[in-house]
Design a protein around this motif. Structure first.
Motif, PDB file in Angstrom:
ATOM      1  N   GLY A  61       0.789   8.349   4.546  1.00  0.00           N
ATOM      2  CA  GLY A  61       0.074   8.074   5.787  1.00  0.00           C
ATOM      3  C   GLY A  61      -0.737   6.789   5.771  1.00  0.00           C
ATOM      4  N   ILE A  62      -0.600   5.985   4.719  1.00  0.00           N
ATOM      5  CA  ILE A  62      -1.391   4.744   4.649  1.00  0.00           C
ATOM      6  C   ILE A  62      -0.708   3.634   5.434  1.00  0.00           C
ATOM      7  CG2 ILE A  62      -2.270   2.947   3.114  1.00  0.00           C
ATOM      8  CD1 ILE A  62      -2.900   5.006   1.120  1.00  0.00           C
ATOM      9  N   ARG A  93      11.011  12.556   3.159  1.00  0.00           N
ATOM     10  CA  ARG A  93       9.682  12.242   2.649  1.00  0.00           C
ATOM     11  C   ARG A  93       9.538  10.734   2.423  1.00  0.00           C
ATOM     12  NH1 ARG A  93       6.159  15.857   3.764  1.00  0.00           N
ATOM     13  NH2 ARG A  93       6.766  17.959   3.242  1.00  0.00           N
ATOM     14  N   GLY A  94       8.406  10.201   2.800  1.00  0.00           N
ATOM     15  CA  GLY A  94       8.110   8.807   2.477  1.00  0.00           C
ATOM     16  C   GLY A  94       8.843   7.787   3.323  1.00  0.00           C
ATOM     17  N   VAL A  95       9.506   8.242   4.383  1.00  0.00           N
ATOM     18  CA  VAL A  95      10.311   7.318   5.175  1.00  0.00           C
ATOM     19  C   VAL A  95       9.450   6.620   6.244  1.00  0.00           C
ATOM     20  CG1 VAL A  95      11.134   8.843   7.034  1.00  0.00           C
ATOM     21  CG2 VAL A  95      12.671   7.138   6.053  1.00  0.00           C
ATOM     22  N   GLY A  96       8.242   7.160   6.455  1.00  0.00           N
ATOM     23  CA  GLY A  96       7.328   6.469   7.367  1.00  0.00           C
ATOM     24  C   GLY A  96       7.047   7.202   8.663  1.00  0.00           C
ATOM     25  N   LYS A  97       7.139   8.524   8.653  1.00  0.00           N
ATOM     26  CA  LYS A  97       6.908   9.295   9.874  1.00  0.00           C
ATOM     27  C   LYS A  97       5.428   9.274  10.284  1.00  0.00           C
ATOM     28  CE  LYS A  97       8.526  12.953   7.837  1.00  0.00           C
ATOM     29  NZ  LYS A  97       8.854  12.327   6.543  1.00  0.00           N
ATOM     30  N   THR A  98       4.560   9.502   9.309  1.00  0.00           N
ATOM     31  CA  THR A  98       3.139   9.614   9.635  1.00  0.00           C
ATOM     32  C   THR A  98       2.578   8.295  10.164  1.00  0.00           C
ATOM     33  OG1 THR A  98       2.855  11.354   8.010  1.00  0.00           O
ATOM     34  CG2 THR A  98       0.861  10.202   8.692  1.00  0.00           C
ATOM     35  N   VAL A  99       2.939   7.183   9.518  1.00  0.00           N
ATOM     36  CA  VAL A  99       2.379   5.911   9.997  1.00  0.00           C
ATOM     37  C   VAL A  99       2.973   5.541  11.358  1.00  0.00           C
ATOM     38  CG1 VAL A  99       1.792   5.059   7.690  1.00  0.00           C
ATOM     39  CG2 VAL A  99       3.957   4.414   8.710  1.00  0.00           C
ATOM     40  N   VAL A 104       7.479  -2.311  10.058  1.00  0.00           N
ATOM     41  CA  VAL A 104       8.710  -2.958  10.534  1.00  0.00           C
ATOM     42  C   VAL A 104       9.755  -1.924  10.944  1.00  0.00           C
ATOM     43  CG1 VAL A 104       8.352  -4.953   9.034  1.00  0.00           C
ATOM     44  CG2 VAL A 104       9.716  -3.022   8.221  1.00  0.00           C
ATOM     45  N   GLN A 142       6.859  -0.211  -0.724  1.00  0.00           N
ATOM     46  CA  GLN A 142       5.433  -0.470  -0.958  1.00  0.00           C
ATOM     47  C   GLN A 142       5.099  -0.352  -2.444  1.00  0.00           C
ATOM     48  OE1 GLN A 142       3.392  -1.581   1.391  1.00  0.00           O
ATOM     49  NE2 GLN A 142       4.873  -1.315   3.041  1.00  0.00           N
ATOM     50  N   ARG A 201       0.813  -1.208   0.000  1.00  0.00           N
ATOM     51  CA  ARG A 201       0.000   0.000   0.000  1.00  0.00           C
ATOM     52  C   ARG A 201       0.851   1.264   0.000  1.00  0.00           C
ATOM     53  NH1 ARG A 201      -4.121  -0.185   4.698  1.00  0.00           N
ATOM     54  NH2 ARG A 201      -5.412   0.954   3.222  1.00  0.00           N
ATOM     55  N   GLY A 215       1.414   5.102  -0.313  1.00  0.00           N
ATOM     56  CA  GLY A 215       0.530   6.257  -0.171  1.00  0.00           C
ATOM     57  C   GLY A 215       0.805   6.978   1.124  1.00  0.00           C
TER      58      GLY A 215
HETATM   59  N1  LIG Z   1       7.959   0.874   8.953  1.00  0.00           N
HETATM   60  C1  LIG Z   1       7.348   0.668   7.791  1.00  0.00           C
HETATM   61  N2  LIG Z   1       7.288  -0.568   7.243  1.00  0.00           N
HETATM   62  C2  LIG Z   1       6.671  -0.764   6.070  1.00  0.00           C
HETATM   63  N3  LIG Z   1       6.088   0.191   5.346  1.00  0.00           N
HETATM   64  C3  LIG Z   1       6.110   1.439   5.827  1.00  0.00           C
HETATM   65  C4  LIG Z   1       6.739   1.737   7.067  1.00  0.00           C
HETATM   66  N4  LIG Z   1       6.632   3.052   7.305  1.00  0.00           N
HETATM   67  C5  LIG Z   1       5.949   3.557   6.263  1.00  0.00           C
HETATM   68  N5  LIG Z   1       5.618   2.608   5.369  1.00  0.00           N
HETATM   69  C6  LIG Z   1       4.900   2.848   4.103  1.00  0.00           C
HETATM   70  O1  LIG Z   1       5.601   3.890   3.431  1.00  0.00           O
HETATM   71  C7  LIG Z   1       4.705   4.855   2.870  1.00  0.00           C
HETATM   72  C8  LIG Z   1       5.020   6.250   3.389  1.00  0.00           C
HETATM   73  O2  LIG Z   1       4.734   6.347   4.780  1.00  0.00           O
HETATM   74  P1  LIG Z   1       4.389   7.754   5.475  1.00  0.00           P
HETATM   75  O3  LIG Z   1       3.315   8.445   4.723  1.00  0.00           O
HETATM   76  O4  LIG Z   1       4.196   7.488   6.904  1.00  0.00           O
HETATM   77  O5  LIG Z   1       5.771   8.544   5.261  1.00  0.00           O
HETATM   78  P2  LIG Z   1       6.125  10.018   5.741  1.00  0.00           P
HETATM   79  O6  LIG Z   1       7.510   9.967   6.271  1.00  0.00           O
HETATM   80  O7  LIG Z   1       5.072  10.543   6.625  1.00  0.00           O
HETATM   81  O8  LIG Z   1       6.144  10.825   4.366  1.00  0.00           O
HETATM   82  P3  LIG Z   1       5.902  12.420   4.127  1.00  0.00           P
HETATM   83  O9  LIG Z   1       7.148  13.115   4.588  1.00  0.00           O
HETATM   84  O10 LIG Z   1       5.716  12.534   2.647  1.00  0.00           O
HETATM   85  O11 LIG Z   1       4.689  12.812   4.906  1.00  0.00           O
HETATM   86  C9  LIG Z   1       3.312   4.337   3.157  1.00  0.00           C
HETATM   87  O12 LIG Z   1       2.844   3.654   2.028  1.00  0.00           O
HETATM   88  C10 LIG Z   1       3.490   3.398   4.323  1.00  0.00           C
HETATM   89  O13 LIG Z   1       2.539   2.366   4.298  1.00  0.00           O
END
Ligand SMILES: Nc1ncnc2c1ncn2[C@@H]1O[C@H](COP(=O)(O)OP(=O)(O)OP(=O)(O)O)[C@@H](O)[C@H]1O
Ligand SMILES: [Mg+2]
Length: 396
Positions: free
Chosen positions: A13-14, A51-57, A20, A274, A9, A11
């Motif tokens: 914040g998805i 960006r996209g490293v997974g902060k929001t989730v 992990v 993803q 998935r 996207g």
């Molecule tokens: N620890 C993780 N393991 C697997 N997938 C992850 C993990 N963290 C985030 N993802 C996936 O990576 C994508 C980006 O996550 P997220 O939106 O949280 O990033 P972000 O750092 O908040 O990006 P942005 O700076 O653009 O807001 C999503 O599709 C999410 O499902």
């Protein structure tokens, strides 16, 4: 394979099928909860990263953990500019009111809860401009000065005892924290500071771009009250799990070669994992996903990224800003010194400050070290190289 079963998935914040590699941050928050139960406040937590490293989730997961522990929480997503400032206050006011509603269900110290709800009501009305009904009148002299720092501190002070007596705490989660306006940011930091001194059960848990570190360093000494952590790319074994485990749950498997291809292309960045995972799943006709399919999926995934993830930033730039971004790539890839950029563009460095500033405000680059800028988006340099052939823009 069946697209309906596709577990991957990509996207903003998805929630991923498998979150992990973030146990260290989860442990920190577990510890925060444990200390809070003993009426000890070691301060808030700030997460920063690309960006996209997974902060929001990650932030959502942390919020879920503290809510399960009985905390009341508020979630804000900061946005830049004047409208962002207004929205942040309204969300804070609404969030605080909702938190108040949860406190209405507390079992202990009911007299103190009611008094605290009076402060909640006046805080919400003062900061958000809208009335909420919690069944109590607003306090006539608490949390109603109109100065956010003062009102927030009074609110938190008044919540402290009833929260503690109910084994609870109050946390404000802030995403895109780099975009928070100065007044609110300073107020949050100051109140966290005060809460640390008084052991009030109040916590800020924030996430944002790397610029945050610099902003915090500049915000007086308040940042001492925070644990500041980088959310980085995933280590190889975690990245492999992020792919293999969800696939396994649907009876599919990657060959070692396929895994190696995808891990190599994603560099540990969750958004890329993803994206590639999803594309590879779509292409694979077999439950055993092999190297050839992985390579084709990566290509497909890159085409998706070039349609969405990268243009989400690139399309918001002006021709001059694009020249600046191209110069970063031409000079050295993803980080470049501002003087080298100026040389490459044949312009005095000072004349480029507004462009640089505007790109920072748009969240496309950040200046962590003095005199240098870097992309906030991983692999942005490769994307820009691909664009160079596509849309050459004349200098104006
Ligand atoms: N620890 C993780 N393991 C697997 N997938 C992850 C993990 N963290 C985030 N993802 C996936 O990576 C994508 C980006 O996550 P997220 O939106 O949280 O990033 P972000 O750092 O908040 O990006 P942005 O700076 O653009 O807001 C999503 O599709 C999410 O499902
Ligand atoms: Mg995010």
């Amino acid at each position: 394979m069946d697209p309906l079963l596709n577990p991957f998935r990509p996207g903003a914040g998805i929630r991923p099928p498998e979150l992990v590699g973030r146990q260290a941050e989860i442990d920190l928050v577990d510890l925060m909860v444990a200390h809070s139960r003993r009426q000890r406040n070691d301060g808030g937590l700030i997460l920063y990263g690309l960006r996209g490293v997974g902060k929001t989730v990650l932030l959502s997961r942390l919020r879920q953990i503290v809510e399960n522990a009985g905390w009341v929480t508020v979630q804000l997503e900061a946005r830049p500019g004047e409208s962002g400032k207004l929205i942040a206050r309204q969300s804070l006011a609404r969030g605080v009111a909702m938190a108040g509603r949860k406190m209405n269900r507390f079992q202990h110290a009911l007299g103190e809860v009611r008094e605290a709800l009076a402060s909640v009501t006046s805080f919400s009305a003062t900061i958000g401009g809208t009335g909420v009904s919690l069944g109590v009148d607003p306090s006539p002299h608490r949390a109603n000065s109109g100065l956010i720092e003062v009102d927030l501190e009074e609110l938190v002070a008044d919540l402290a005892a009833p929260l503690q007596k109910n084994q609870s705490a109050f946390a404000i989660f802030v995403d895109e924290m780099q975009d928070l306006d100065r007044d609110l940011l300073t107020a949050l930091l100051a109140v966290q500071h005060r809460a640390g001194q008084q052991d009030w059960p109040f916590y800020i848990i924030g996430a944002g771009l790397s610029t945050l570190r610099r902003t915090l360093a500049e915000a007086r000494s308040y940042s001492e009250r925070f644990t500041i952590r980088e959310v980085g790319p995933l280590a190889a074994d975690a990245a492999a799990t992020a792919l293999a485990k969800p696939a396994e749950e649907f009876g599919a498997r990657f060959t070692d070669e396929a895994l190696a291809e995808i891990l190599g292309a994603a560099n540990g960045y969750p958004f890329f994992l993803q994206t590639y995972g999803k594309a590879v799943w779509e292409l694979s006709t077999d439950r055993l996903i092999d190297g050839t399919t992985a390579i084709a999926g990566i290509e497909e995934g890159n085409a998706d990224l070039d349609q969405g993830f990268f243009p989400a930033r690139w399309d918001r730039t002006t021709p001059l800003e694009r020249q600046y971004l191209r110069a970063i790539v031409a000079v050295s890839g993803s980080t470049a010194s501002t003087s080298a950029i100026a040389d490459a563009l044949g312009k005095p460095a000072t004349s480029l400050s507004p462009v640089r500033q505007s790109l920072i405000e748009k969240g496309i680059i950040f200046a962590e070290r003095r005199g240098y800028v870097s992309f906030t988006v991983p692999n942005m340099d490769a994307f820009i190289r691909r664009q160079n052939d596509l849309d050459d823009v004349e200098d104006d």
